[in-house]
Design an enzyme around this catalytic site. Structure first.
Site, PDB file in Angstrom:
ATOM      1  N   HIS A  73      -7.341  -4.967  10.013  1.00 19.14           N
ATOM      2  CA  HIS A  73      -7.078  -4.755   8.585  1.00 19.14           C
ATOM      3  C   HIS A  73      -5.802  -5.454   8.145  1.00 19.14           C
ATOM      4  O   HIS A  73      -4.876  -5.648   8.924  1.00 19.14           O
ATOM      5  CB  HIS A  73      -7.085  -3.262   8.207  1.00 19.14           C
ATOM      6  N   GLU A  99      -9.889  -2.218   5.184  1.00 24.75           N
ATOM      7  CA  GLU A  99     -10.495  -1.877   6.465  1.00 24.75           C
ATOM      8  C   GLU A  99     -11.774  -2.680   6.700  1.00 24.75           C
ATOM      9  O   GLU A  99     -12.437  -3.089   5.737  1.00 24.75           O
ATOM     10  CB  GLU A  99     -10.848  -0.381   6.470  1.00 24.75           C
ATOM     11  N   ASP A 140       0.802  -1.222   0.000  1.00 24.98           N
ATOM     12  CA  ASP A 140       0.000   0.000   0.000  1.00 24.98           C
ATOM     13  C   ASP A 140       0.836   1.274   0.000  1.00 24.98           C
ATOM     14  O   ASP A 140       2.045   1.234   0.225  1.00 24.98           O
ATOM     15  CB  ASP A 140      -0.968   0.002   1.199  1.00 24.98           C
ATOM     16  N   ASN A 158      -7.550  -3.034  14.200  1.00 24.72           N
ATOM     17  CA  ASN A 158      -8.943  -3.302  13.788  1.00 24.72           C
ATOM     18  C   ASN A 158      -9.051  -4.499  12.849  1.00 24.72           C
ATOM     19  O   ASN A 158     -10.099  -4.748  12.267  1.00 24.72           O
ATOM     20  CB  ASN A 158      -9.547  -2.054  13.121  1.00 24.72           C
TER      21      ASN A 158
HETATM   22  C1  F6R Z   1       1.413  -1.638   6.126  1.00 24.07           C
HETATM   23  C2  F6R Z   1       0.077  -2.239   6.165  1.00 24.07           C
HETATM   24  C3  F6R Z   1      -0.705  -2.302   7.421  1.00 24.07           C
HETATM   25  C4  F6R Z   1       0.131  -2.611   8.665  1.00 24.07           C
HETATM   26  C5  F6R Z   1      -0.731  -2.613   9.912  1.00 24.07           C
HETATM   27  C6  F6R Z   1       0.077  -2.847  11.170  1.00 24.07           C
HETATM   28  O1  F6R Z   1       1.957  -1.678   4.820  1.00 24.07           O
HETATM   29  O2  F6R Z   1      -0.390  -2.642   5.151  1.00 24.07           O
HETATM   30  O3  F6R Z   1      -1.705  -3.279   7.284  1.00 24.07           O
HETATM   31  O4  F6R Z   1       0.760  -3.847   8.508  1.00 24.07           O
HETATM   32  O5  F6R Z   1      -1.398  -1.391  10.023  1.00 24.07           O
HETATM   33  O6  F6R Z   1       0.945  -1.784  11.361  1.00 24.07           O
HETATM   34  P1  F6R Z   1       2.041  -1.807  12.530  1.00 24.07           P
HETATM   35  O7  F6R Z   1       3.037  -2.855  12.147  1.00 24.07           O
HETATM   36  O8  F6R Z   1       2.651  -0.425  12.481  1.00 24.07           O
HETATM   37  O9  F6R Z   1       1.339  -2.113  13.781  1.00 24.07           O
END
Ligand code: F6R
Length: 242
Positions: free
Chosen positions: A138, A143, A67, A136
């Site tokens: 995702h 989401e 992303d 959450n």
């Molecule tokens: C990042 C992504 C997100 C993160 C998720 C966890 O490229 O796609 O899904 O993996 O938000 O983020 P952290 O590791 O910062 O807790």
């Protein structure tokens, strides 16, 4: 789905790096799906170290990031381009033309998304997809919602994600509210999925993705239907698993 519960964040990073490294050693032309955020930082550090010790060679590796924020220039320190260059790509011998990150600045976003999917296909699909998980549930920026996107799309980030990720920006208002993300089918098509999670704040999301039900309000729960998905999580993140 296999679940490995390890003692610490370091162990998560070590195991994940070894899985990626062994894949690259087995096939130097591997296609990696990569994530950003706090969780994979330790894995990237270990992979850089293995590269420096001549254990692995990235010259023929291709990467696709999950992303990128919408309308955030690559040079912005909060962008995932910036993150990937600083934390990983600048330290290894990957060819710049083999790096793929959605272009959040694209004028024609739909075209950008369609072409991203085509590029993954043309590369032969993703061999290993590294994932983190949002508090959450995702994955990528898919989401919780009634309808999830199958392919790469422009996503409206939820208040929860904006809250969680604004820590990477100086001011909360600087945090983008939209992102381009690979979709659920893009992720599910990966030959192998490796999801990493550390800390108690991920325990609920891990519980809800391993409870035997697929629920679009817990996007990661779809991974229970993946043939080759492993979770590498620490004890705190595993706390609520039944
Ligand atoms: C990042 C992504 C997100 C993160 C998720 C966890 O490229 O796609 O899904 O993996 O938000 O983020 P952290 O590791 O910062 O807790």
């Amino acid at each position: 789905m296999k679940i490995y519960i390890v003692d610490s964040y370091d162990k998560i990073s070590e195991k994940a790096a070894l899985i990626v490294a062994s894949r690259i050693i087995a096939n130097p032309k591997s296609v990696l799906g990569l994530a950003t955020g706090s969780t994979p930082i330790g894995m990237y550090e270990r992979l850089i170290d293995m590269y420096k010790r001549n254990v692995i060679d990235f010259s023929q590796v291709t990467t696709f990031n999950l992303d990128e924020y919408y309308k955030l220039p690559k040079e912005n320190e909060g962008s995932y381009h910036y993150y990937m260059m600083q934390r990983f790509f600048n330290h290894i011998n990957i060819s710049k033309e083999n790096i793929h990150i959605p272009n959040g600045m694209a004028d024609d976003v739909e075209k950008e998304c369609r072409e991203y999917e085509k590029k993954i296909e043309k590369a032969g699909g993703i061999d290993i997809q590294i994932l983190g998980i949002g508090t959450n549930g995702h994955i990528g920026f898919n989401e919780p919602a009634e309808n999830l996107n199958t392919t790469t799309s422009l996503i409206n980030l939820t208040g929860n994600t904006i809250e969680d990720n604004s820590r990477f920006f100086e001011k909360r208002e600087d945090m983008p509210t939209k992102a381009i993300s690979m979709g659920i089918a893009s992720i599910m098509k990966a030959k192998r999925v490796v999801l990493l999670a550390s800390g108690e704040n991920k325990a609920r999301a891990i519980r809800d993705m391993t409870n035997g039900y697929i629920n679009t309000n817990h996007p990661a729960s779809i991974l229970q239907a993946h043939r080759n998905c492993i979770l590498i999580i620490d004890k705190d993140a595993a706390k609520l698993i039944e």
